[in-house]
Design a protein around this motif. Structure first.
Motif, PDB file in Angstrom:
ATOM      1  N   GLU A 188     -14.899  17.977  -1.592  1.00  0.00           N
ATOM      2  CA  GLU A 188     -15.426  17.068  -0.569  1.00  0.00           C
ATOM      3  C   GLU A 188     -15.053  15.613  -0.860  1.00  0.00           C
ATOM      4  O   GLU A 188     -14.690  14.858   0.054  1.00  0.00           O
ATOM      5  CB  GLU A 188     -16.947  17.204  -0.470  1.00  0.00           C
ATOM      6  N   THR A 189     -15.154  15.184  -2.120  1.00  0.00           N
ATOM      7  CA  THR A 189     -14.818  13.797  -2.442  1.00  0.00           C
ATOM      8  C   THR A 189     -13.312  13.562  -2.412  1.00  0.00           C
ATOM      9  O   THR A 189     -12.859  12.470  -2.064  1.00  0.00           O
ATOM     10  CB  THR A 189     -15.386  13.380  -3.813  1.00  0.00           C
ATOM     11  N   VAL A 190     -12.541  14.576  -2.748  1.00  0.00           N
ATOM     12  CA  VAL A 190     -11.087  14.439  -2.646  1.00  0.00           C
ATOM     13  C   VAL A 190     -10.681  14.264  -1.189  1.00  0.00           C
ATOM     14  O   VAL A 190      -9.795  13.456  -0.868  1.00  0.00           O
ATOM     15  CB  VAL A 190     -10.370  15.647  -3.279  1.00  0.00           C
ATOM     16  N   ARG A 191     -11.340  14.977  -0.288  1.00  0.00           N
ATOM     17  CA  ARG A 191     -11.038  14.798   1.130  1.00  0.00           C
ATOM     18  C   ARG A 191     -11.386  13.384   1.586  1.00  0.00           C
ATOM     19  O   ARG A 191     -10.650  12.774   2.389  1.00  0.00           O
ATOM     20  CB  ARG A 191     -11.779  15.848   1.963  1.00  0.00           C
ATOM     21  N   VAL A 192     -12.496  12.845   1.083  1.00  0.00           N
ATOM     22  CA  VAL A 192     -12.861  11.458   1.403  1.00  0.00           C
ATOM     23  C   VAL A 192     -11.773  10.500   0.901  1.00  0.00           C
ATOM     24  O   VAL A 192     -11.366   9.560   1.607  1.00  0.00           O
ATOM     25  CB  VAL A 192     -14.225  11.100   0.781  1.00  0.00           C
ATOM     26  N   LYS A 193     -11.285  10.723  -0.301  1.00  0.00           N
ATOM     27  CA  LYS A 193     -10.255   9.850  -0.872  1.00  0.00           C
ATOM     28  C   LYS A 193      -8.930  10.008  -0.144  1.00  0.00           C
ATOM     29  O   LYS A 193      -8.187   9.032   0.038  1.00  0.00           O
ATOM     30  CB  LYS A 193     -10.107  10.146  -2.372  1.00  0.00           C
ATOM     31  N   CYS A 199       0.828  -1.211   0.000  1.00  0.00           N
ATOM     32  CA  CYS A 199       0.000   0.000   0.000  1.00  0.00           C
ATOM     33  C   CYS A 199       0.861   1.259   0.000  1.00  0.00           C
ATOM     34  O   CYS A 199       0.494   2.276  -0.592  1.00  0.00           O
ATOM     35  CB  CYS A 199      -0.912   0.002   1.224  1.00  0.00           C
ATOM     36  N   SER A 200       2.014   1.187   0.654  1.00  0.00           N
ATOM     37  CA  SER A 200       2.872   2.362   0.808  1.00  0.00           C
ATOM     38  C   SER A 200       3.480   2.855  -0.496  1.00  0.00           C
ATOM     39  O   SER A 200       4.113   3.912  -0.522  1.00  0.00           O
ATOM     40  CB  SER A 200       4.003   2.052   1.794  1.00  0.00           C
ATOM     41  N   LYS A 201       3.279   2.101  -1.584  1.00  0.00           N
ATOM     42  CA  LYS A 201       3.792   2.533  -2.889  1.00  0.00           C
ATOM     43  C   LYS A 201       2.683   2.985  -3.838  1.00  0.00           C
ATOM     44  O   LYS A 201       2.967   3.339  -4.986  1.00  0.00           O
ATOM     45  CB  LYS A 201       4.593   1.408  -3.539  1.00  0.00           C
ATOM     46  N   ILE A 202       1.438   2.996  -3.386  1.00  0.00           N
ATOM     47  CA  ILE A 202       0.309   3.296  -4.266  1.00  0.00           C
ATOM     48  C   ILE A 202      -0.140   4.742  -4.088  1.00  0.00           C
ATOM     49  O   ILE A 202      -0.437   5.189  -2.978  1.00  0.00           O
ATOM     50  CB  ILE A 202      -0.880   2.357  -3.988  1.00  0.00           C
ATOM     51  N   LEU A 203      -0.212   5.466  -5.205  1.00  0.00           N
ATOM     52  CA  LEU A 203      -0.862   6.774  -5.252  1.00  0.00           C
ATOM     53  C   LEU A 203      -2.239   6.608  -5.881  1.00  0.00           C
ATOM     54  O   LEU A 203      -2.365   6.001  -6.947  1.00  0.00           O
ATOM     55  CB  LEU A 203      -0.049   7.771  -6.082  1.00  0.00           C
ATOM     56  N   LEU A 204      -3.256   7.137  -5.223  1.00  0.00           N
ATOM     57  CA  LEU A 204      -4.627   7.075  -5.737  1.00  0.00           C
ATOM     58  C   LEU A 204      -4.862   8.256  -6.670  1.00  0.00           C
ATOM     59  O   LEU A 204      -4.700   9.408  -6.272  1.00  0.00           O
ATOM     60  CB  LEU A 204      -5.616   7.098  -4.573  1.00  0.00           C
ATOM     61  N   TYR A 255      -4.204  17.995  -0.247  1.00  0.00           N
ATOM     62  CA  TYR A 255      -3.061  18.316   0.601  1.00  0.00           C
ATOM     63  C   TYR A 255      -3.501  18.545   2.046  1.00  0.00           C
ATOM     64  O   TYR A 255      -2.887  18.010   2.987  1.00  0.00           O
ATOM     65  CB  TYR A 255      -2.351  19.570   0.071  1.00  0.00           C
ATOM     66  N   ARG A 256      -4.553  19.314   2.228  1.00  0.00           N
ATOM     67  CA  ARG A 256      -4.998  19.640   3.584  1.00  0.00           C
ATOM     68  C   ARG A 256      -5.452  18.396   4.339  1.00  0.00           C
ATOM     69  O   ARG A 256      -5.150  18.244   5.534  1.00  0.00           O
ATOM     70  CB  ARG A 256      -6.124  20.678   3.521  1.00  0.00           C
ATOM     71  N   GLU A 257      -6.183  17.517   3.681  1.00  0.00           N
ATOM     72  CA  GLU A 257      -6.658  16.302   4.346  1.00  0.00           C
ATOM     73  C   GLU A 257      -5.503  15.352   4.638  1.00  0.00           C
ATOM     74  O   GLU A 257      -5.426  14.761   5.721  1.00  0.00           O
ATOM     75  CB  GLU A 257      -7.715  15.607   3.492  1.00  0.00           C
ATOM     76  N   LYS A 317      -5.007   7.675   3.793  1.00  0.00           N
ATOM     77  CA  LYS A 317      -4.349   7.626   5.097  1.00  0.00           C
ATOM     78  C   LYS A 317      -4.739   6.365   5.865  1.00  0.00           C
ATOM     79  O   LYS A 317      -3.896   5.702   6.466  1.00  0.00           O
ATOM     80  CB  LYS A 317      -4.709   8.880   5.896  1.00  0.00           C
ATOM     81  N   GLU A 318      -6.007   6.022   5.823  1.00  0.00           N
ATOM     82  CA  GLU A 318      -6.489   4.847   6.548  1.00  0.00           C
ATOM     83  C   GLU A 318      -5.875   3.561   6.006  1.00  0.00           C
ATOM     84  O   GLU A 318      -5.526   2.653   6.771  1.00  0.00           O
ATOM     85  CB  GLU A 318      -8.018   4.773   6.464  1.00  0.00           C
ATOM     86  N   ARG A 319      -5.729   3.481   4.665  1.00  0.00           N
ATOM     87  CA  ARG A 319      -5.194   2.279   4.042  1.00  0.00           C
ATOM     88  C   ARG A 319      -3.660   2.254   4.031  1.00  0.00           C
ATOM     89  O   ARG A 319      -3.065   1.249   3.656  1.00  0.00           O
ATOM     90  CB  ARG A 319      -5.692   2.171   2.590  1.00  0.00           C
ATOM     91  N   GLY A 320      -3.035   3.352   4.415  1.00  0.00           N
ATOM     92  CA  GLY A 320      -1.578   3.415   4.386  1.00  0.00           C
ATOM     93  C   GLY A 320      -1.017   3.599   2.998  1.00  0.00           C
ATOM     94  O   GLY A 320       0.109   3.167   2.707  1.00  0.00           O
TER      95      GLY A 320
END
Length: 345
Positions: A301-306, A228-233, A338-340, A311-314
């Motif tokens: 709003e959806t970007v903050r969710v993502k 997970c630490s290598k994945i950018l969404l 960035y802020r989230e 962060k939750e998934r690492g």
């Protein structure tokens, strides 16, 4: 520190969006799109005037502009990576080049030379996409050549990958991930003009089990051995149009905009009404055909969710295609991410 990366397309310098127009305070990595593959297998510039010759930000070419900008004390955290390939014709020469050890080596050597010449930080492979197991094996061999020519940690090696098992199944994902610093998961274009019905083009979660979404793609990568630490969404900074539809799942009559898309900065259009589903991680607007019909896209709003999901998934963080379609101030997707990611109010 989470990654908040953007793709910068070189052609936008012609629309008064030079490298200096980016808000580097919110950006950790810039993927410069795109370089191409020459007939002999080496890397070549796709637009030598924009990339290397025209006056940009007081230097010659956008590549030198980025090199100069990241030397400014406030920007020294920024990494600039040359992205090779892209959709359509941009990827046409990958299969032939990658199947031959001689041209793979030539490609890798030219990559190192290009990165060093323009004081860049690495190479991004945007091969869209290996279409069978043989090409997948050749993709891995290409990464091995590149990693040898671009040793870590001095150089970064990344790749943009499609967010669907239909394409990812051909790539040896676990060994590829060992060679790569980041995998840019293109978690968008789940629906578009090729789809029989309208749908959320970049939903985080699926409304039905058989609907594509970002979470399903992440789960597949992890199952195949990708850390997970290598994945950018990936976040789309544009919306996809479905004329005549009023909701996801409906039939539609066609698409509006440039290739069926509108830049996020131009949404919602005219009288369209914007709506957000935070459970799905998806947004859309509905308007007349003149306004683009039903348009699927992301909003802050959806970007903050993502970003919270990342962060939750690492995950490593987020990336945006492309930064030049973003809006400004509180409407900015890049700022919202960035802020989230960094818990900034």
């Amino acid at each position: 520190m989470y990654t908040n990366a953007v793709y910068y397309p070189n052609w936008r310098v012609y629309r008064n969006q030079p490298p200096s127009s980016l808000n580097f305070g919110m950006i950790s990595h810039v993927f410069y799109a795109f370089a191409r593959i020459d007939d002999d297998g080496s890397i070549c510039l796709s637009d030598s005037w924009a990339d290397d010759e025209m006056e940009v930000d007081g230097v010659k070419g956008c590549l030198r502009s980025f090199a100069a900008l990241k030397k400014i004390p406030s920007n020294t955290h920024v990494k600039v990576i040359l992205s090779v390939g892209g959709g359509g014709a941009g990827s046409d020469k990958f299969p032939l080049m990658a199947q031959d050890p001689t041209t793979r080596t030539r490609f890798a050597d030219s990559a190192r030379a290009m990165v060093d010449k323009y004081e860049l930080d690495g190479i991004d492979i945007d091969w869209e996409h290996p279409s069978d197991a043989i090409q997948g094996t050749n993709f891995l061999s290409l990464l091995q050549c590149l990693r040898a020519a671009l040793p870590a940690p001095r150089y970064l090696l990344t790749s943009a990958l499609p967010a669907g098992e239909w394409a990812l199944q051909y790539i040896p994902l676990a060994p590829a991930a060992q060679l790569l610093d980041l995998i840019n998961l293109m978690a968008y274009d789940f629906f578009g003009p090729w789809s029989p019905i309208a749908g959320h083009q970049a939903a985080l979660y699926a409304p039905t089990p058989d609907t594509p979404c970002a979470n399903t793609a992440i789960e597949y990568l992890v199952k195949c051995g990708v850390p997970c630490s290598k994945i950018l969404l990936g976040i789309p900074v544009y919306g996809r149009s479905f004329l005549g539809a009023q909701a996801a799942g409906q039939a539609y009559a066609g698409s509006a905009g440039d290739e069926g898309t509108f830049e996020f900065r131009d949404l919602p259009r005219n009288d369209a009404v914007e709506q957000v589903d935070l459970q799905l991680g998806a947004a859309w607007c509905v308007g007349t055909n003149e306004a683009g019909g039903w348009i699927s896209y992301d909003v802050p709003e959806t970007v903050r969710v993502k970003a919270a999901y990342a962060k939750e998934r690492g995950l490593a963080g987020l990336f945006y295609w492309t930064v030049t379609g973003d809006s400004v101030a509180e409407r900015s997707l890049v700022m919202a991410g960035y802020r989230e990611l960094h818990s900034v109010e």
